[in-house]
Scaffold this motif. Structure first.
Motif, PDB file in Angstrom:
ATOM      1  N   SER A   1       0.826  -1.210   0.000  1.00 47.74           N
ATOM      2  CA  SER A   1       0.000   0.000   0.000  1.00 47.74           C
ATOM      3  C   SER A   1       0.860   1.260   0.000  1.00 47.74           C
ATOM      4  O   SER A   1       0.573   2.224  -0.717  1.00 47.74           O
ATOM      5  CB  SER A   1      -0.936   0.013   1.215  1.00 47.74           C
ATOM      6  OG  SER A   1      -1.818  -1.076   1.171  1.00 47.74           O
ATOM      7  N   SER A   2       1.921   1.245   0.812  1.00 52.30           N
ATOM      8  CA  SER A   2       2.837   2.387   0.832  1.00 52.30           C
ATOM      9  C   SER A   2       3.569   2.511  -0.502  1.00 52.30           C
ATOM     10  O   SER A   2       3.685   3.605  -1.061  1.00 52.30           O
ATOM     11  CB  SER A   2       3.859   2.225   1.962  1.00 52.30           C
ATOM     12  OG  SER A   2       3.235   2.204   3.216  1.00 52.30           O
ATOM     13  N   TYR A   3       4.019   1.386  -1.013  1.00 54.93           N
ATOM     14  CA  TYR A   3       4.779   1.348  -2.262  1.00 54.93           C
ATOM     15  C   TYR A   3       3.940   1.853  -3.442  1.00 54.93           C
ATOM     16  O   TYR A   3       4.411   2.656  -4.253  1.00 54.93           O
ATOM     17  CB  TYR A   3       5.235  -0.090  -2.490  1.00 54.93           C
ATOM     18  CG  TYR A   3       6.031  -0.340  -3.740  1.00 54.93           C
ATOM     19  CD1 TYR A   3       7.315   0.173  -3.887  1.00 54.93           C
ATOM     20  CD2 TYR A   3       5.519  -1.134  -4.763  1.00 54.93           C
ATOM     21  CE1 TYR A   3       8.065  -0.084  -5.022  1.00 54.93           C
ATOM     22  CE2 TYR A   3       6.258  -1.403  -5.901  1.00 54.93           C
ATOM     23  CZ  TYR A   3       7.529  -0.874  -6.024  1.00 54.93           C
ATOM     24  OH  TYR A   3       8.262  -1.140  -7.150  1.00 54.93           O
ATOM     25  N   ALA A   4       2.677   1.390  -3.523  1.00 51.02           N
ATOM     26  CA  ALA A   4       1.811   1.744  -4.652  1.00 51.02           C
ATOM     27  C   ALA A   4       1.554   3.243  -4.724  1.00 51.02           C
ATOM     28  O   ALA A   4       1.488   3.820  -5.811  1.00 51.02           O
ATOM     29  CB  ALA A   4       0.478   0.997  -4.543  1.00 51.02           C
ATOM     30  N   LEU A   5       1.415   3.885  -3.578  1.00 47.72           N
ATOM     31  CA  LEU A   5       1.162   5.326  -3.552  1.00 47.72           C
ATOM     32  C   LEU A   5       2.328   6.096  -4.168  1.00 47.72           C
ATOM     33  O   LEU A   5       2.127   7.014  -4.969  1.00 47.72           O
ATOM     34  CB  LEU A   5       0.915   5.791  -2.122  1.00 47.72           C
ATOM     35  CG  LEU A   5       0.547   7.274  -1.961  1.00 47.72           C
ATOM     36  CD1 LEU A   5      -0.803   7.569  -2.587  1.00 47.72           C
ATOM     37  CD2 LEU A   5       0.541   7.670  -0.489  1.00 47.72           C
ATOM     38  N   TYR A   6       3.557   5.712  -3.818  1.00 45.62           N
ATOM     39  CA  TYR A   6       4.730   6.422  -4.323  1.00 45.62           C
ATOM     40  C   TYR A   6       5.025   6.086  -5.783  1.00 45.62           C
ATOM     41  O   TYR A   6       5.463   6.954  -6.542  1.00 45.62           O
ATOM     42  CB  TYR A   6       5.936   6.139  -3.436  1.00 45.62           C
ATOM     43  CG  TYR A   6       5.790   6.743  -2.064  1.00 45.62           C
ATOM     44  CD1 TYR A   6       5.882   8.120  -1.886  1.00 45.62           C
ATOM     45  CD2 TYR A   6       5.511   5.959  -0.950  1.00 45.62           C
ATOM     46  CE1 TYR A   6       5.717   8.694  -0.636  1.00 45.62           C
ATOM     47  CE2 TYR A   6       5.344   6.520   0.299  1.00 45.62           C
ATOM     48  CZ  TYR A   6       5.445   7.887   0.451  1.00 45.62           C
ATOM     49  OH  TYR A   6       5.263   8.459   1.690  1.00 45.62           O
ATOM     50  N   VAL A   7       4.768   4.832  -6.177  1.00 45.59           N
ATOM     51  CA  VAL A   7       4.941   4.462  -7.586  1.00 45.59           C
ATOM     52  C   VAL A   7       3.991   5.283  -8.445  1.00 45.59           C
ATOM     53  O   VAL A   7       4.381   5.830  -9.487  1.00 45.59           O
ATOM     54  CB  VAL A   7       4.712   2.948  -7.799  1.00 45.59           C
ATOM     55  CG1 VAL A   7       4.582   2.622  -9.281  1.00 45.59           C
ATOM     56  CG2 VAL A   7       5.856   2.146  -7.191  1.00 45.59           C
TER      57      VAL A   7
END
Length: 344
Positions: free
Chosen positions: A99-105
């Motif tokens: 979830s954290s990764y997807a936001l920044y990607v």
């Protein structure tokens, strides 16, 4: 945030806690962004896929931008659940990291897809002859593939931070900043890299492209101004992209940098921490809202997007009429007319 403010309990009675404000704002904002983002980008993706035969380099960038936005908003309901439960994570360590990764990607893919779209429009207006040779669909696909790979790799450090159990509140935490120490120093260093590579560099490219576009449009002769369609789309794109950067991307990157440096100081009060954290909440919501702004880019400045929508409507209407005609029973008079036509 308990880890960050744990040593400041003596001042806590003077200021309200950040928790209620954060939970209410995040749960409300992310719910709204999820609905608007799914509807807007889902609709745009359907139009772009159904009219793929009319593909162009700009179409390829729009398609990838819509996919990026959809992947992001699909993870936001997990954040809504977390803040509705008042900061208690039940979905496991893997989904916390993703979830954290997807936001920044999504954030940095959006920035780079906008930069690529701006550069494509720049070539079309400033160097129209070279544009026919340089800008092709295959090259646009290669650029999009490179953006996905590079951003996914550069964003991989955001996968490092997963869920953590907080013994003070007896809750499992996710999306929380690290406590002061070595991990915070690493995060500050990572922030400066992402700030320069993920925001400043593409923003400079966009500004330079728009300066070239505006200069070319202003210097055109009266005869050349007959190509109003390209110029109008370019101006719309400049307005929408710059507004997205000024409203969504810039406040977040500035506040994130200020906040991380603020956390590294040891002389801050609890009230100052609460005020700073509230600004973080607001700017992060604005950053996530870029998924809602992108459909405006497709509709108002997308190359032929409205004509694609019109052709899609006409084709759907035609197919509906064909199905209706097949189901419509043939009357006796129609049968007689058909027989006369055959024998005539």
């Amino acid at each position: 945030m308990e880890n960050v403010t744990g040593g400041l309990q003596d001042n806590s009675s003077q200021c309200e806690s950040i928790d209620d404000f954060r939970n209410q704002v995040y749960s409300t904002a992310y719910s709204l962004i999820t609905v608007l983002g799914l509807v807007g980008n889902g609709f745009a993706l359907v139009v772009l896929i159904r009219t793929y035969r009319q593909s162009s380099p700009f179409h390829v960038y729009m398609l990838n931008l819509a996919v990026s936005d959809l992947l992001c908003v699909m993870t936001l309901p997990l954040r809504v659940l977390y803040y509705v439960r008042k900061g208690d994570w039940h979905e496991g360590d893997f989904l916390c990291r993703i979830s954290s990764y997807a936001l920044y990607v999504n954030l940095y893919c959006s920035i780079y897809f906008m930069a690529a779209m701006s550069f494509t429009r720049f070539l079309a207006i400033v160097f129209p002859v070279q544009n026919l040779r340089l800008v092709t669909e295959n090259r646009a696909r290669l650029v999009c593939g490179a953006i996905w790979v590079v951003i996914c790799l550069l964003s991989s450090p955001f996968l490092i931070s997963g869920q953590k159990f907080d013994p003070i509140t007896n809750k499992t935490k996710c999306f929380e900043p690290p406590p002061p120490g070595k991990s915070l120093k690493k995060l500050i260093a990572l922030n400066y890299v992402s700030l320069m590579v993920g925001f400043v560099l593409p923003f400079l490219v966009i500004i330079l492209c728009y300066a070239g576009i505006v200069r070319t449009l202003l210097s055109r002769t009266h005869a050349a101004r007959r190509q109003r369609g390209t110029g109008t789309r370019a101006i719309r794109m400049i307005v929408i992209v710059l507004l997205t950067f000024l409203v969504s991307f810039m406040p977040y990157h500035v506040q994130r940098t200020v906040h991380l440096n603020f956390l590294s100081r040891g002389d801050t009060t609890h009230c100052e921490n609460v005020s700073m954290q509230k600004l973080v909440v607001v700017t992060l919501c604005l950053a996530a809202a870029n998924s809602c702004f992108d459909p405006l880019l497709y509709f108002f400045s997308g190359e032929g997007f409205r004509s694609r929508l019109s052709s899609l409507r006409q084709s759907m209407k035609a197919s509906t009429m064909q199905r209706t005609d097949r189901r419509k029973p043939i009357t006796a008079s129609e049968s007689g007319e058909n027989q006369q036509l055959k024998t005539g």
